[in-house]
Design a protein around this motif. Structure first.
Motif, short mmCIF file in Angstrom:
data_model
loop_
_atom_site.label_atom_id
_atom_site.label_comp_id
_atom_site.label_asym_id
_atom_site.label_seq_id
_atom_site.Cartn_x
_atom_site.Cartn_y
_atom_site.Cartn_z
N LEU A 58 0.86 -1.17 0.00
CA LEU A 58 0.00 0.00 0.00
C LEU A 58 0.90 1.22 0.00
CD1 LEU A 58 -2.80 1.29 0.24
CD2 LEU A 58 -2.69 0.87 2.71
N ARG A 59 0.80 2.05 -1.03
CA ARG A 59 1.63 3.24 -1.16
C ARG A 59 0.75 4.49 -1.11
NH1 ARG A 59 6.94 1.96 -3.50
NH2 ARG A 59 6.94 -0.19 -4.23
N GLY A 60 1.15 5.47 -0.31
CA GLY A 60 0.39 6.73 -0.24
C GLY A 60 -0.38 6.81 1.05
N VAL A 61 -1.17 7.81 1.21
CA VAL A 61 -1.68 8.85 0.35
C VAL A 61 -0.61 9.94 0.24
CG1 VAL A 61 -3.49 10.61 0.07
CG2 VAL A 61 -4.06 8.42 1.15
N HIS A 62 -0.06 10.10 -0.97
CA HIS A 62 1.01 11.07 -1.19
C HIS A 62 0.48 12.30 -1.92
CE1 HIS A 62 3.84 7.35 -1.21
NE2 HIS A 62 3.59 7.76 0.01
N PHE A 63 1.07 13.43 -1.61
CA PHE A 63 0.80 14.67 -2.33
C PHE A 63 2.04 15.54 -2.21
CE2 PHE A 63 -0.52 15.34 2.01
CZ PHE A 63 -0.22 16.66 2.31
N THR A 64 2.09 16.59 -3.00
CA THR A 64 3.27 17.46 -3.05
C THR A 64 2.88 18.85 -2.57
OG1 THR A 64 4.09 16.18 -4.91
CG2 THR A 64 5.09 18.32 -4.57
N ALA A 65 3.74 19.45 -1.75
CA ALA A 65 3.49 20.80 -1.24
C ALA A 65 3.14 21.73 -2.39
CB ALA A 65 4.71 21.31 -0.48
N THR A 66 2.16 22.57 -2.13
CA THR A 66 1.67 23.50 -3.14
C THR A 66 1.84 24.92 -2.63
OG1 THR A 66 0.05 21.84 -3.77
CG2 THR A 66 -0.36 24.07 -4.52
N PRO A 67 2.41 25.84 -3.42
CA PRO A 67 2.97 25.59 -4.73
C PRO A 67 4.31 24.86 -4.65
CG PRO A 67 3.29 27.90 -4.11
CD PRO A 67 2.55 27.22 -2.99
N PRO A 68 4.80 24.23 -5.68
CA PRO A 68 4.20 24.22 -7.00
C PRO A 68 3.18 23.10 -7.17
CG PRO A 68 6.31 23.11 -7.11
CD PRO A 68 6.11 23.56 -5.67
N GLY A 69 3.18 22.11 -6.26
CA GLY A 69 2.28 20.97 -6.44
C GLY A 69 2.76 20.06 -7.55
N GLN A 70 2.02 19.00 -7.75
CA GLN A 70 2.38 18.06 -8.81
C GLN A 70 1.13 17.36 -9.31
OE1 GLN A 70 4.51 14.13 -8.15
NE2 GLN A 70 6.15 15.32 -9.10
N ALA A 71 0.91 17.40 -10.61
CA ALA A 71 -0.15 16.62 -11.25
C ALA A 71 0.47 15.31 -11.70
CB ALA A 71 -0.73 17.39 -12.44
N LYS A 72 -0.36 14.25 -11.77
CA LYS A 72 0.14 12.93 -12.17
C LYS A 72 -0.83 12.29 -13.16
CE LYS A 72 2.19 11.98 -7.66
NZ LYS A 72 2.07 11.19 -6.43
N TYR A 73 -0.25 11.49 -14.05
CA TYR A 73 -1.01 10.65 -14.97
C TYR A 73 -0.47 9.24 -14.74
CZ TYR A 73 -3.52 9.37 -19.24
OH TYR A 73 -4.39 8.83 -20.15
#
Length: 187
Positions: A58-73
């Protein structure tokens, strides 16, 4: 390419057409034109990532500090994962909402996560590979997380699963603690 908006605003599921014959399969999991038509902007790739996981990882829940943030596909070219997007954007009308998509190399579905949305997945088979296109380069100091087993999130993990988490994910803060500390992105 079929496109479906997910319950988390700005997140989408993309299902490409597959071309099969006696040689195997050909597929284009990311196509710019249907992506732009659905999302409203181009996806600028700054980095690609690739992970391989055993069943139960189980990986995550990950997110990136905003700004700049990060979008993923994100897509899964081998194995099978339950991919979950979580709206972590403080002030979003859908804050705390999640949606889940099973990713595999049969449907070749992919998921787009805009900036501010958390990402987590559970490997449902050994040797599950997840491939990511990322809008920004990795920077350890900007990488943040919320505990994927937080009961407040109530994510749709299969009952009876024996989870394997990294130390970082096991000790990640709850959603409530993340809100109090001010680390969550703003809508």
């Amino acid at each position: 390419m079929k496109v479906r908006a997910l319950a988390v605003p700005g997140s989408f599921e993309f299902t490409p057409q597959t071309h099969e014959d006696h040689r195997g399969v050909f597929v284009s999991p990311m196509q710019q034109t249907p992506f732009v038509e659905a999302v409203g902007h181009r996806f600028e790739v700054a980095q690609t990532n690739h992970s391989r996981s055993a069943r139960g990882v189980l990986r995550g829940v990950h997110f990136t500090a905003t700004p700049p943030g990060q979008a993923k596909y994100v897509h899964c070219p081998h194995g099978r994962v339950l991919d979950v997007v979580v709206d972590l954007r403080v002030g979003s009308p859908a804050f705390g909402t999640w949606d889940a998509v099973e990713l595999d190399p049969i449907s070749f579905r992919a998921v787009y996560l805009p900036v501010g949305v958390g990402h987590t997945f559970l490997a449902l088979e050994d040797d599950s590979i997840v491939s990511y296109l990322a809008s920004t380069e990795y920077a350890a100091e900007r990488e943040l997380g919320v505990n994927p087993l937080d009961p407040q999130l109530a994510l749709p993990w299969p009952k009876g699963t024996e989870f394997c988490l990294s130390e970082r994910d096991r000790t990640a803060v709850s959603l409530e603690e993340a809100m109090r500390s001010g680390i969550l992105p703003r809508h």
